[in-house]
Design a protein around this motif. Sequence first.
Motif, PDB file in Angstrom:
ATOM      1  N   ALA A 220      92.501   2.054  41.866  1.00  0.00           N
ATOM      2  CA  ALA A 220      91.237   1.999  42.561  1.00  0.00           C
ATOM      3  C   ALA A 220      90.233   2.847  42.002  1.00  0.00           C
ATOM      4  CB  ALA A 220      91.326   2.045  44.204  1.00  0.00           C
ATOM      5  N   CYS A 221      90.503   3.981  41.245  1.00  0.00           N
ATOM      6  CA  CYS A 221      89.791   5.032  40.656  1.00  0.00           C
ATOM      7  C   CYS A 221      89.468   4.795  39.286  1.00  0.00           C
ATOM      8  CB  CYS A 221      90.416   6.368  41.000  1.00  0.00           C
ATOM      9  SG  CYS A 221      90.511   6.882  42.892  1.00  0.00           S
ATOM     10  N   ALA A 222      90.075   3.660  38.643  1.00  0.00           N
ATOM     11  CA  ALA A 222      89.775   3.548  37.269  1.00  0.00           C
ATOM     12  C   ALA A 222      88.663   3.902  36.607  1.00  0.00           C
ATOM     13  CB  ALA A 222      90.758   2.135  36.680  1.00  0.00           C
ATOM     14  N   ARG A 223      87.692   3.029  37.242  1.00  0.00           N
ATOM     15  CA  ARG A 223      86.273   2.908  36.637  1.00  0.00           C
ATOM     16  C   ARG A 223      85.562   4.394  36.747  1.00  0.00           C
ATOM     17  NH1 ARG A 223      82.585  -1.168  36.243  1.00  0.00           N
ATOM     18  NH2 ARG A 223      83.932  -2.638  37.416  1.00  0.00           N
ATOM     19  N   ARG A 224      85.928   5.012  37.994  1.00  0.00           N
ATOM     20  CA  ARG A 224      85.553   6.546  38.167  1.00  0.00           C
ATOM     21  C   ARG A 224      86.223   7.481  37.330  1.00  0.00           C
ATOM     22  NH1 ARG A 224      86.056   7.714  44.136  1.00  0.00           N
ATOM     23  NH2 ARG A 224      87.710   6.065  44.228  1.00  0.00           N
ATOM     24  N   LEU A 225      87.364   7.210  36.682  1.00  0.00           N
ATOM     25  CA  LEU A 225      88.128   7.978  35.710  1.00  0.00           C
ATOM     26  C   LEU A 225      87.282   7.815  34.269  1.00  0.00           C
ATOM     27  CD1 LEU A 225      91.935   7.336  36.589  1.00  0.00           C
ATOM     28  CD2 LEU A 225      90.758   9.489  36.562  1.00  0.00           C
ATOM     29  N   ASN A 226      86.911   6.689  33.835  1.00  0.00           N
ATOM     30  CA  ASN A 226      86.072   6.529  32.861  1.00  0.00           C
ATOM     31  C   ASN A 226      84.866   7.234  32.696  1.00  0.00           C
ATOM     32  OD1 ASN A 226      87.794   4.516  31.814  1.00  0.00           O
ATOM     33  ND2 ASN A 226      86.619   2.840  32.465  1.00  0.00           N
ATOM     34  N   ALA A 227      84.005   7.631  33.866  1.00  0.00           N
ATOM     35  CA  ALA A 227      83.084   8.426  33.803  1.00  0.00           C
ATOM     36  C   ALA A 227      83.571   9.505  33.841  1.00  0.00           C
ATOM     37  CB  ALA A 227      82.315   8.237  35.174  1.00  0.00           C
ATOM     38  N   LEU A 228      84.402  10.263  34.719  1.00  0.00           N
ATOM     39  CA  LEU A 228      84.802  11.540  34.673  1.00  0.00           C
ATOM     40  C   LEU A 228      85.382  12.019  33.187  1.00  0.00           C
ATOM     41  CD1 LEU A 228      85.439  13.989  36.653  1.00  0.00           C
ATOM     42  CD2 LEU A 228      87.919  13.121  36.801  1.00  0.00           C
ATOM     43  N   SER A 229      86.176  11.194  32.604  1.00  0.00           N
ATOM     44  CA  SER A 229      86.617  11.713  31.253  1.00  0.00           C
ATOM     45  C   SER A 229      85.540  11.796  30.225  1.00  0.00           C
ATOM     46  CB  SER A 229      87.473  10.644  30.797  1.00  0.00           C
ATOM     47  OG  SER A 229      86.757   9.283  30.655  1.00  0.00           O
ATOM     48  N   MET A 230      84.225  11.386  30.554  1.00  0.00           N
ATOM     49  CA  MET A 230      83.117  11.430  29.569  1.00  0.00           C
ATOM     50  C   MET A 230      82.383  13.020  29.885  1.00  0.00           C
ATOM     51  SD  MET A 230      81.667   7.792  29.055  1.00  0.00           S
ATOM     52  CE  MET A 230      81.596   7.297  30.619  1.00  0.00           C
ATOM     53  N   ASP A 232      80.987  15.918  33.189  1.00  0.00           N
ATOM     54  CA  ASP A 232      80.698  16.038  34.686  1.00  0.00           C
ATOM     55  C   ASP A 232      79.148  15.561  34.632  1.00  0.00           C
ATOM     56  OD1 ASP A 232      82.841  17.135  35.142  1.00  0.00           O
ATOM     57  OD2 ASP A 232      82.400  18.861  36.041  1.00  0.00           O
ATOM     58  N   GLU A 233      78.508  15.797  33.491  1.00  0.00           N
ATOM     59  CA  GLU A 233      77.036  15.505  33.269  1.00  0.00           C
ATOM     60  C   GLU A 233      76.843  14.102  33.406  1.00  0.00           C
ATOM     61  OE1 GLU A 233      78.639  17.533  31.396  1.00  0.00           O
ATOM     62  OE2 GLU A 233      77.669  19.382  31.654  1.00  0.00           O
ATOM     63  N   VAL A 234      77.657  13.296  32.658  1.00  0.00           N
ATOM     64  CA  VAL A 234      77.693  11.936  32.742  1.00  0.00           C
ATOM     65  C   VAL A 234      78.000  11.335  33.951  1.00  0.00           C
ATOM     66  CG1 VAL A 234      78.499   9.654  31.789  1.00  0.00           C
ATOM     67  CG2 VAL A 234      78.217  11.663  30.221  1.00  0.00           C
ATOM     68  N   SER A 235      79.101  12.084  34.788  1.00  0.00           N
ATOM     69  CA  SER A 235      79.445  11.551  36.034  1.00  0.00           C
ATOM     70  C   SER A 235      78.417  11.542  37.025  1.00  0.00           C
ATOM     71  CB  SER A 235      80.662  12.283  36.508  1.00  0.00           C
ATOM     72  OG  SER A 235      81.739  12.294  35.538  1.00  0.00           O
ATOM     73  N   ALA A 236      77.702  12.810  36.802  1.00  0.00           N
ATOM     74  CA  ALA A 236      76.354  13.148  37.817  1.00  0.00           C
ATOM     75  C   ALA A 236      75.504  12.067  37.609  1.00  0.00           C
ATOM     76  CB  ALA A 236      75.939  14.303  37.524  1.00  0.00           C
ATOM     77  N   GLY A 239      76.104   8.936  39.394  1.00  0.00           N
ATOM     78  CA  GLY A 239      76.252   8.930  40.773  1.00  0.00           C
ATOM     79  C   GLY A 239      77.667   9.337  41.336  1.00  0.00           C
ATOM     80  N   LEU A 240      78.496   9.955  40.347  1.00  0.00           N
ATOM     81  CA  LEU A 240      79.593  10.551  40.935  1.00  0.00           C
ATOM     82  C   LEU A 240      79.635  11.829  41.000  1.00  0.00           C
ATOM     83  CD1 LEU A 240      82.904  10.054  41.194  1.00  0.00           C
ATOM     84  CD2 LEU A 240      83.153  10.016  38.644  1.00  0.00           C
ATOM     85  N   ASP A 241      80.449  12.451  42.257  1.00  0.00           N
ATOM     86  CA  ASP A 241      80.689  13.795  42.420  1.00  0.00           C
ATOM     87  C   ASP A 241      81.828  14.072  41.802  1.00  0.00           C
ATOM     88  OD1 ASP A 241      81.023  16.358  43.605  1.00  0.00           O
ATOM     89  OD2 ASP A 241      79.924  15.853  45.503  1.00  0.00           O
ATOM     90  N   ALA A 242      81.797  14.764  40.732  1.00  0.00           N
ATOM     91  CA  ALA A 242      82.879  14.967  39.988  1.00  0.00           C
ATOM     92  C   ALA A 242      84.122  16.203  40.694  1.00  0.00           C
ATOM     93  CB  ALA A 242      82.391  15.562  38.484  1.00  0.00           C
ATOM     94  N   SER A 243      83.474  16.950  41.384  1.00  0.00           N
ATOM     95  CA  SER A 243      83.879  17.751  41.945  1.00  0.00           C
ATOM     96  C   SER A 243      84.802  17.436  43.242  1.00  0.00           C
ATOM     97  CB  SER A 243      83.104  19.274  42.629  1.00  0.00           C
ATOM     98  OG  SER A 243      83.946  20.099  43.102  1.00  0.00           O
ATOM     99  N   LYS A 244      84.394  16.747  44.010  1.00  0.00           N
ATOM    100  CA  LYS A 244      84.998  15.910  44.856  1.00  0.00           C
ATOM    101  C   LYS A 244      86.170  14.851  44.342  1.00  0.00           C
ATOM    102  CE  LYS A 244      81.671  16.459  48.756  1.00  0.00           C
ATOM    103  NZ  LYS A 244      80.847  15.836  49.569  1.00  0.00           N
ATOM    104  N   PHE A 245      85.583  14.281  43.327  1.00  0.00           N
ATOM    105  CA  PHE A 245      86.414  13.195  42.841  1.00  0.00           C
ATOM    106  C   PHE A 245      87.888  14.021  41.905  1.00  0.00           C
ATOM    107  CE2 PHE A 245      87.448  10.218  39.264  1.00  0.00           C
ATOM    108  CZ  PHE A 245      88.262   9.412  40.123  1.00  0.00           C
ATOM    109  N   ARG A 246      87.816  15.102  41.486  1.00  0.00           N
ATOM    110  CA  ARG A 246      88.672  15.885  40.972  1.00  0.00           C
ATOM    111  C   ARG A 246      89.689  16.446  41.967  1.00  0.00           C
ATOM    112  NH1 ARG A 246      85.693  18.601  37.553  1.00  0.00           N
ATOM    113  NH2 ARG A 246      85.758  17.263  35.949  1.00  0.00           N
ATOM    114  N   LEU A 247      88.909  16.802  43.022  1.00  0.00           N
ATOM    115  CA  LEU A 247      90.143  17.269  44.443  1.00  0.00           C
ATOM    116  C   LEU A 247      91.021  16.247  44.581  1.00  0.00           C
ATOM    117  CD1 LEU A 247      90.994  19.337  46.064  1.00  0.00           C
ATOM    118  CD2 LEU A 247      89.216  18.916  47.561  1.00  0.00           C
TER     119      LEU A 247
END
Length: 345
Positions: A220-230, A232-236, A239-247
């Motif tokens: 379910a998190c696969a799409r957000r994992l793509n953003a996170l792997s690029m 935190d700036e790209v994630s932000a 629209g992804l909160d990298a800190s909360k998602f990483r937790l």
Amino acid sequence: MRRISVTALTATALLVLVAVSVIALMLGTAHIPWREVSHIAWAEITGGTIATDDVPNYRIIVDSRLPRVLLAILIGGGLSAVGLVVQAMVRNALADPYVLGISSGASVGATSVVLFGTFGALGIYALSTAAFVGALAATLLVYLMARSAAGLVPLRLVLTGTALGYGFSAITTVLVFLAPHGDGARSVMFWLLGSLSAATWQMVPLAAVVTVVGLVIIAACARRLNALSMGDEVSAALGLDASKFRLLLFVVAAAMTGCFVSICGAVGFVGLVVPHVARMLVGADHRRLIVVVPVLGSVFLVSADLLARTLVPPQELPLGAITAAVGVPVFVLLMRRRGALMGSD
């Protein structure tokens, strides 16, 4: 290189997994022909009967080999998926499920049981319980020490997990040194290198629930994992909160790793090598990887466990030694290929 179809690769890997699993049920100290294996398996599934002469082989397959194969499938798939998540979470191609120090914490708990008999009132569940408690304690310590005002920063998380891992390993060494009986060190070492020799049917439901739930969350998190792997700036920017998602990823990875380590010890290289092999085959998109990685991990661990049981019969080799013997040369070859790590250039 040209990417392989996810459907074709998954179907092929599943066929290989079935074949390797059947071979694992056949081979061991006692060789059982595949026709008898299929007959016993069919009788177990349908509730049929078997001849009296087949009872010894029935006990070998159903009570010993089958739960072991099922655990290898579940843990291999789970560890591979956790490795994929951790590498994206900390943006480090060398990360694996044990980089967070969780396995070292579990080792302290397991060592205390083997050498000093702690949790003895739990009987056969003492080892797995103590290992899981140690894993939880390590998880809590890593989180408390790694968190900052910015949340869980990748570099801080890796450094904290590595440092605490060394600390827990030192505690394990001291416990072995202080052990009242010297022969306990061999049992501790065997567990630290990983083994499925203690597999029972009671372990299968827990491993199945943890693996399935973990894989569903990761998928379910696969799409957000793509953003996170690029980054935190790209994630932000997306629209992804990298800190909360990483937790969230940290909790899922810690829970799955703690469960698996408590069952089979610290089996290395599964979560490190398999995600890289999958990237070579299907690319770096986590939506594709999460389909392929668990199946490849299952094939890898079932095959490794088969070799551990059959290379020097009747003795059994540590499972971690087999995965390392295969994983080291494979990983070195992957590193030499352009674009092998994290799908980068």
